[in-house]
Design a protein around this motif. Structure first.
Motif, PDB file in Angstrom:
ATOM      1  N   TRP A 351      51.586  37.221  42.865  1.00  0.00           N
ATOM      2  CA  TRP A 351      50.806  36.429  43.954  1.00  0.00           C
ATOM      3  C   TRP A 351      50.894  36.788  45.270  1.00  0.00           C
ATOM      4  CZ3 TRP A 351      47.490  33.881  41.171  1.00  0.00           C
ATOM      5  CH2 TRP A 351      47.970  33.122  39.920  1.00  0.00           C
ATOM      6  N   PRO A 352      51.765  37.273  45.864  1.00  0.00           N
ATOM      7  CA  PRO A 352      51.232  37.859  47.300  1.00  0.00           C
ATOM      8  C   PRO A 352      50.133  38.947  47.405  1.00  0.00           C
ATOM      9  CG  PRO A 352      53.962  37.564  46.965  1.00  0.00           C
ATOM     10  CD  PRO A 352      53.030  37.563  45.725  1.00  0.00           C
ATOM     11  N   VAL A 353      50.064  39.950  46.234  1.00  0.00           N
ATOM     12  CA  VAL A 353      49.134  40.734  46.402  1.00  0.00           C
ATOM     13  C   VAL A 353      47.926  40.015  45.882  1.00  0.00           C
ATOM     14  CG1 VAL A 353      48.479  42.977  45.184  1.00  0.00           C
ATOM     15  CG2 VAL A 353      50.834  42.768  45.736  1.00  0.00           C
ATOM     16  N   ILE A 354      48.048  39.363  44.855  1.00  0.00           N
ATOM     17  CA  ILE A 354      46.660  38.720  44.255  1.00  0.00           C
ATOM     18  C   ILE A 354      46.072  37.709  45.349  1.00  0.00           C
ATOM     19  CG2 ILE A 354      45.845  36.885  42.664  1.00  0.00           C
ATOM     20  CD1 ILE A 354      47.696  37.823  40.702  1.00  0.00           C
ATOM     21  N   ILE A 355      46.666  36.946  46.058  1.00  0.00           N
ATOM     22  CA  ILE A 355      46.117  36.199  47.227  1.00  0.00           C
ATOM     23  C   ILE A 355      45.619  36.829  48.289  1.00  0.00           C
ATOM     24  CG2 ILE A 355      46.719  34.594  48.917  1.00  0.00           C
ATOM     25  CD1 ILE A 355      48.790  33.061  46.877  1.00  0.00           C
ATOM     26  N   LYS A 356      46.277  38.060  48.659  1.00  0.00           N
ATOM     27  CA  LYS A 356      45.736  38.813  49.684  1.00  0.00           C
ATOM     28  C   LYS A 356      44.559  39.662  49.364  1.00  0.00           C
ATOM     29  CE  LYS A 356      46.773  42.950  49.828  1.00  0.00           C
ATOM     30  NZ  LYS A 356      47.343  44.595  49.790  1.00  0.00           N
ATOM     31  N   ASP A 357      44.468  39.961  48.138  1.00  0.00           N
ATOM     32  CA  ASP A 357      43.223  40.796  47.630  1.00  0.00           C
ATOM     33  C   ASP A 357      42.227  39.677  47.404  1.00  0.00           C
ATOM     34  OD1 ASP A 357      44.392  43.244  47.672  1.00  0.00           O
ATOM     35  OD2 ASP A 357      45.282  43.189  45.623  1.00  0.00           O
ATOM     36  N   LEU A 358      42.335  38.748  46.744  1.00  0.00           N
ATOM     37  CA  LEU A 358      41.305  37.811  46.764  1.00  0.00           C
ATOM     38  C   LEU A 358      40.512  37.207  48.098  1.00  0.00           C
ATOM     39  CD1 LEU A 358      42.417  35.435  43.826  1.00  0.00           C
ATOM     40  CD2 LEU A 358      40.719  37.053  43.780  1.00  0.00           C
ATOM     41  N   GLY A 359      41.563  36.992  49.017  1.00  0.00           N
ATOM     42  CA  GLY A 359      41.068  36.531  50.316  1.00  0.00           C
ATOM     43  C   GLY A 359      40.485  37.583  50.884  1.00  0.00           C
ATOM     44  N   LEU A 360      40.753  38.622  50.889  1.00  0.00           N
ATOM     45  CA  LEU A 360      40.031  39.854  51.798  1.00  0.00           C
ATOM     46  C   LEU A 360      38.529  40.252  51.126  1.00  0.00           C
ATOM     47  CD1 LEU A 360      42.723  42.585  52.134  1.00  0.00           C
ATOM     48  CD2 LEU A 360      41.282  41.357  54.093  1.00  0.00           C
ATOM     49  N   LEU A 361      38.703  40.037  49.681  1.00  0.00           N
ATOM     50  CA  LEU A 361      37.401  40.131  49.055  1.00  0.00           C
ATOM     51  C   LEU A 361      36.410  39.093  49.330  1.00  0.00           C
ATOM     52  CD1 LEU A 361      38.446  41.279  45.386  1.00  0.00           C
ATOM     53  CD2 LEU A 361      37.344  42.795  47.091  1.00  0.00           C
ATOM     54  N   THR A 362      36.785  37.806  49.412  1.00  0.00           N
ATOM     55  CA  THR A 362      35.916  36.899  49.889  1.00  0.00           C
ATOM     56  C   THR A 362      35.349  36.667  51.386  1.00  0.00           C
ATOM     57  OG1 THR A 362      37.383  35.282  48.404  1.00  0.00           O
ATOM     58  CG2 THR A 362      36.055  34.144  50.008  1.00  0.00           C
TER      59      THR A 362
END
Length: 381
Positions: A351-362
């Protein structure tokens, strides 16, 4: 009908009419379908079957000036390996000639003292590797060293208890997140990024610039439609084409290349939807700035597709690139989408990587869509 609902109903009617118009235009132009669906299918087969980072079929010359049971056993072990294609030779000159002619890629030399030294535990094998391709040469040396170590361990076991008392270590390797030890698992998730970039950015920029160039947008500018409605109407049909490409990639990765999806499938879908909006926004930006088909297509390739393939970690690890190139790669949305996909496919729900990547893409999607809305104005300037 209340006065508050009338603007919403008018917006929905205008948007639906524009979406139908864009969809018919998309289906009518066969070249768009070829780029949007035909080219992704071709890329799946080319990158899935034709591109591999694995080192196999290494042509190896084994020089044994004095054959013994030990040397014959060693050659048989090499012959059973899926990585080497050995050729037995009796002289170093013959092997060197084959190396210069590129008939072999490496030479393994087993001298006359190999068998006797093996019994005392200090046997050595000289390996000469063709170094024109440094990466492949390093892999060949690593594969050969591993194979030799495994064979030497088996020879110790055969020598009996006296040899075992001298000790020995057997390395049992295990690869995390790639149990099959194949580069296909590494390439296929990144292929989704290339296809969605191609459909979202290149196709959208090309089609939108064509309308600017032909003047067909003038009819829309004199109508009651708003710039936001024009953008949405352009996004929706090509968003659907991009999702078709995503479905093809997921089906191919699962049933054709057997790449597992370790993480949550909804994370894969959500990340792909957000990145598709990013790619579409980039295409709209390029078309609004250029308003020329040829220029828009060239910029779309140079500014999106090639960086997504070369600088996002799809092929090359960003950590091994120069600092300046690493900074450029860290600014690309494709970098974070590839990281997200490989995490979901191979590592699972980290989740740390997933949340970071989803946030940046958003953030990328919101900023780029806002810029596209700002640059798409009902003017002919």
């Amino acid at each position: 009908m209340s006065s508050e609902s009338r603007p919403v109903r008018a917006f929905a009617i205008r948007l639906w009419a524009l979406v139908k118009k864009e969809t018919r235009q998309l289906l009518r132009d066969k070249s768009n379908l070829l780029i949007g669906i035909g080219l992704p299918i071709a890329l799946i087969f080319i990158f899935g079957f034709g591109v591999t980072l694995d080192v196999k079929d290494i042509r190896l010359a084994v020089v044994t000036t004095q054959p013994t049971p030990e040397t014959n056993d060693f050659v048989s072990t090499i012959r059973l390996s899926p990585y080497f294609i050995p050729s037995e030779m009796t002289s170093l000159k013959q092997a060197e000639k084959a190396l210069h002619a590129r008939d072999v890629e490496a030479i393994a030399i087993l001298d006359d003292t190999f068998a006797s030294k093996l019994k005392t535990g200090n046997a050595d094998i000289q390996l000469i590797v063709l170094g024109s391709d440094a990466t492949r040469a390093s892999s060949i040396s690593s594969y050969f060293s591993t194979l030799t170590g495994v064979w030497a361990s088996k020879q110790q076991d055969r020598l009996g208890a006296n040899a075992q008392q001298s000790g020995g270590v057997t390395v049992v390797p295990r690869l995390w997140f790639n149990d099959a030890n194949t580069s296909t698992w590494f390439i296929v998730p990144g292929l989704i990024v290339l296809i969605m970039t191609l459909v979202g950015t290149f196709l959208t920029a090309l089609v939108m610039a064509r309308e600017w160039e032909r003047g067909t947008l003038e009819a829309l500018f004199v109508s009651p439609v708003r710039p936001a409605e024009i953008i949405l109407a352009k996004i929706i049909p090509y968003f659907g084409v991009g999702i078709i490409g995503l479905v093809l990639c997921v089906l191919a990765s699962t049933f054709l290349f057997h790449v597992p999806i370790q993480g949550a499938f909804w994370v894969l879908v959500l990340g792909s939807v957000i990145y598709m909006l990013v790619a579409l926004a980039i295409g709209l930006l390029i078309s609004a700035l250029t308003r020329n088909q040829f220029l828009a297509s060239q910029i779309a390739i140079l500014a999106s597709f090639l960086p997504a393939m070369m600088l996002s970690g799809f092929i090359f690890d960003l950590g091994n690139l120069p600092a300046g190139v690493h900074v450029i790669g860290s600014l690309l949305p494709a970098t974070y989408f590839i990281e997200l996909l490989r995490t979901v496919f191979l590592a699972g729900n980290f989740w740390p990587v997933i949340i970071k990547d989803l946030g940046l893409l958003t953030v990328y999607a919101l900023v780029l869509l806002s810029l596209a809305r700002f640059l798409t104005k009902k003017t002919l300037d």
